[in-house]
Design a protein around this motif. Sequence first.
Motif, PDB file in Angstrom:
ATOM      1  N   GLY A  81       0.860  -1.182  -0.225  1.00 23.10           N
ATOM      2  CA  GLY A  81      -0.003   0.088   0.007  1.00 23.10           C
ATOM      3  C   GLY A  81       0.766   1.205   0.116  1.00 23.10           C
ATOM      4  O   GLY A  81       0.379   2.300   0.096  1.00 23.10           O
ATOM      5  N   LEU A  82       2.126   1.097  -0.135  1.00 24.81           N
ATOM      6  CA  LEU A  82       3.033   2.185  -0.016  1.00 24.81           C
ATOM      7  C   LEU A  82       3.621   2.605  -1.439  1.00 24.81           C
ATOM      8  O   LEU A  82       3.997   1.671  -2.063  1.00 24.81           O
ATOM      9  N   GLY A  83       3.553   3.849  -1.748  1.00 26.57           N
ATOM     10  CA  GLY A  83       4.301   4.224  -3.207  1.00 26.57           C
ATOM     11  C   GLY A  83       5.811   4.261  -2.948  1.00 26.57           C
ATOM     12  O   GLY A  83       6.103   4.731  -1.911  1.00 26.57           O
ATOM     13  N   VAL A  84       6.212   4.147  -3.993  1.00 32.48           N
ATOM     14  CA  VAL A  84       7.809   4.284  -4.220  1.00 32.48           C
ATOM     15  C   VAL A  84       8.044   5.584  -4.703  1.00 32.48           C
ATOM     16  O   VAL A  84       7.512   5.866  -5.755  1.00 32.48           O
ATOM     17  N   GLU A  85       8.851   6.345  -3.866  1.00 31.33           N
ATOM     18  CA  GLU A  85       9.433   7.717  -4.542  1.00 31.33           C
ATOM     19  C   GLU A  85      10.538   7.676  -5.132  1.00 31.33           C
ATOM     20  O   GLU A  85      11.590   7.292  -4.544  1.00 31.33           O
ATOM     21  N   LEU A  86      10.576   7.755  -6.602  1.00 34.87           N
ATOM     22  CA  LEU A  86      11.638   7.402  -7.452  1.00 34.87           C
ATOM     23  C   LEU A  86      12.746   8.768  -7.513  1.00 34.87           C
ATOM     24  O   LEU A  86      12.014   9.841  -8.193  1.00 34.87           O
ATOM     25  N   LEU A  87      13.629   8.819  -7.176  1.00 39.16           N
ATOM     26  CA  LEU A  87      14.461   9.883  -6.785  1.00 39.16           C
ATOM     27  C   LEU A  87      15.261  10.301  -8.262  1.00 39.16           C
ATOM     28  O   LEU A  87      15.866   9.207  -8.767  1.00 39.16           O
ATOM     29  N   SER A  88      15.037  11.251  -8.820  1.00 35.11           N
ATOM     30  CA  SER A  88      15.844  11.706 -10.411  1.00 35.11           C
ATOM     31  C   SER A  88      17.260  11.793  -9.866  1.00 35.11           C
ATOM     32  O   SER A  88      17.688  11.760  -8.442  1.00 35.11           O
ATOM     33  N   LYS A  89      17.942  12.081 -10.655  1.00 35.93           N
ATOM     34  CA  LYS A  89      19.654  12.150 -10.622  1.00 35.93           C
ATOM     35  C   LYS A  89      19.772  13.260  -9.795  1.00 35.93           C
ATOM     36  O   LYS A  89      20.900  13.563  -8.751  1.00 35.93           O
ATOM     37  N   GLU A  90      19.143  14.623 -10.213  1.00 35.27           N
ATOM     38  CA  GLU A  90      19.100  15.933  -9.465  1.00 35.27           C
ATOM     39  C   GLU A  90      18.497  15.791  -8.088  1.00 35.27           C
ATOM     40  O   GLU A  90      19.482  16.223  -7.100  1.00 35.27           O
ATOM     41  N   ASP A  91      17.446  14.884  -7.629  1.00 30.74           N
ATOM     42  CA  ASP A  91      17.003  14.869  -6.516  1.00 30.74           C
ATOM     43  C   ASP A  91      17.952  14.176  -5.559  1.00 30.74           C
ATOM     44  O   ASP A  91      18.142  14.502  -4.434  1.00 30.74           O
ATOM     45  N   GLU A  92      18.587  13.031  -6.066  1.00 28.58           N
ATOM     46  CA  GLU A  92      19.595  12.387  -5.244  1.00 28.58           C
ATOM     47  C   GLU A  92      20.789  12.962  -4.713  1.00 28.58           C
ATOM     48  O   GLU A  92      21.136  12.874  -3.648  1.00 28.58           O
ATOM     49  N   GLY A  93      21.221  13.674  -5.993  1.00 27.62           N
ATOM     50  CA  GLY A  93      22.358  14.500  -5.588  1.00 27.62           C
ATOM     51  C   GLY A  93      21.941  15.582  -4.544  1.00 27.62           C
ATOM     52  O   GLY A  93      22.691  15.877  -3.673  1.00 27.62           O
ATOM     53  N   ARG A  94      20.822  16.233  -4.584  1.00 27.56           N
ATOM     54  CA  ARG A  94      20.465  17.373  -3.783  1.00 27.56           C
ATOM     55  C   ARG A  94      20.359  16.736  -2.360  1.00 27.56           C
ATOM     56  O   ARG A  94      20.723  17.302  -1.333  1.00 27.56           O
ATOM     57  N   ILE A  95      19.456  15.714  -2.324  1.00 26.71           N
ATOM     58  CA  ILE A  95      19.313  14.965  -0.683  1.00 26.71           C
ATOM     59  C   ILE A  95      20.637  14.624  -0.053  1.00 26.71           C
ATOM     60  O   ILE A  95      20.668  14.725   0.898  1.00 26.71           O
ATOM     61  N   GLY A  96      21.532  13.856  -1.362  1.00 25.27           N
ATOM     62  CA  GLY A  96      22.561  13.450  -0.483  1.00 25.27           C
ATOM     63  C   GLY A  96      23.552  14.761   0.004  1.00 25.27           C
ATOM     64  O   GLY A  96      24.227  14.552   0.965  1.00 25.27           O
TER      65      GLY A  96
END
Length: 579
Positions: free
Chosen positions: A122-137
Amino acid sequence: MEGNADGQAMAAHLHAIVDMGSNGIRYSITNLSLPTARLLPTIYQSRSAISIYDAQFCGLSGTREPIPTETISNIIFALQSFVKACQAFEVPRENIRILATEATRTAPNSVEFREQIKAVTGLGVELLSKEDEGRIGALGIASSFPAPLKGIVLDLGGGSVQISWLKLAMGGDLQRSKSAMSMPFGAAAMMGRLVSGTKAAELSNEIKSAFQNALQELDLPNDILDPMANGITLYLSGGGFRGWGYALMERHTIKPYPIPIINGFGISADAFSPQSVLGQDLAHQDAQAFPEQRISTPITDDEFRISARRASQAPAVALLINSLLTVLPKVSTIYFAQGGVREGSLYSLLPADIQSQHPLVAATQPFAAPGAERLAEIIQNSIPQSATTNLPPFLDLAYSRKAFTTALANLLTHHGSCPKDIRPSAALRSTTTGILAATHGLTHESRAWLALALLGRWGASREDLPKTDTQFYDGLSMLVGAEAAWWAGYIGRFAGVVGAAFPAGYGEENDIRPSKCSAEWDDKGKKSVILLSAEFDGDENVRKALKQLVKWGKKKKWGARLVQGYKVVISGMNDENSD
């Protein structure tokens, strides 16, 4: 009813994160309630050793294939178990997030994979873009250190490596590159190419060219690349780099290295190089040696926190590091960080005033007595101020100096409940395996400084420790350096004077005044600390603590204590001041 309301209020601060990385899946529940929210305290965590990246290259063809059905089933089973854990901790459903990165994003059957997870959990998967992955990292890196920090951020995963830049001011102002540049040089990806026959020199040239282009695209700020500075700072995250960090600890000049925590571990560029770790330059070896195993590394899976998988990838990581050090501007220091997608996503939820807190202050606040803030001011006044005197880093900046003395004041009475014979050991180990062991955001130096100061707070020296702890003391002292170790002991002993005067950690408002103590260098050019007015109403315990402070300034035992400091002169104590 009131207890139930309190429980619901606390539950609202619980956040569950599934970090679905390329090389493993991490599950955690974090409590973001005050006063410790800045530390991202984990109340539950587990990990599935499932490599979504490797699962896509497990076939005989050697090309990328869909994530196998068995792997998907194993992941869903693990997710169901985690959902049950979330229910046990009463985590609000809306606070449970599944964050997926590159291996999921680029999988041939990514859509089907995520749909199956949604259908079962019942949980959706948030697919991080390259940009999001770098920003969150980058935010994960920011969470991993106290301000100020600025430098280049590198995140090494299984399939790719990302580069960005980051600046965090002491007031909490955070600046970062607009996006992170992602390149296909992950540890597993590179090792696969080397084993398949790609020449190391050829791959090294690819890495250099890609990073040269990335550095131009990132448009690094001038103050990061300042040619007058000693060099840039690198902040490293990701499993590939962390494995290298543990190997560096094993080979450190301090043996054994005293702090077995990867976050906050710092090292010089020279010690970071593959030549220093492996004794050979893998970037210039013939790649055909890889399948024939003619290149061996001394990194093995019997070392602390290094898995067989990480050990097997050491040649690829060494190749990447060698290439990077050739392309990057002059590098001075490298710091390793635990912070990644989990930490970055949680850190982003915090308001700026919480983000800007010093981790030492946030971690020790729950232990503070009512008068701790005023006692911290008194302790801080024991540090002589002079523009011509070079103080160690933890005293040089007003921000870190205040954080250090505040943490010391907050813990002033904590170890008083320990039996006297173990009190010094408990205080010394409190920042690594004691009450602050789980604190996120500390450098190894700050852990060592506070530990040595807490030892001094109870009037103890190396000679007062059991043999089981003397080697640990030596390691901490060598980590910060002889002069910084003296300063930690000096301030700790002055805190012992304060603790003797105020054994409960507080007193009447008029009894606790910062003006009761001041210190300065003498005007004869000697580096002697003079406490001009250490005026405390107290008994024999106060006088005994003052004597301990004077003794700390005597040279005869400096070598045995691995410290190098200054003579201490206290007004009104002429007999004790004499050598």
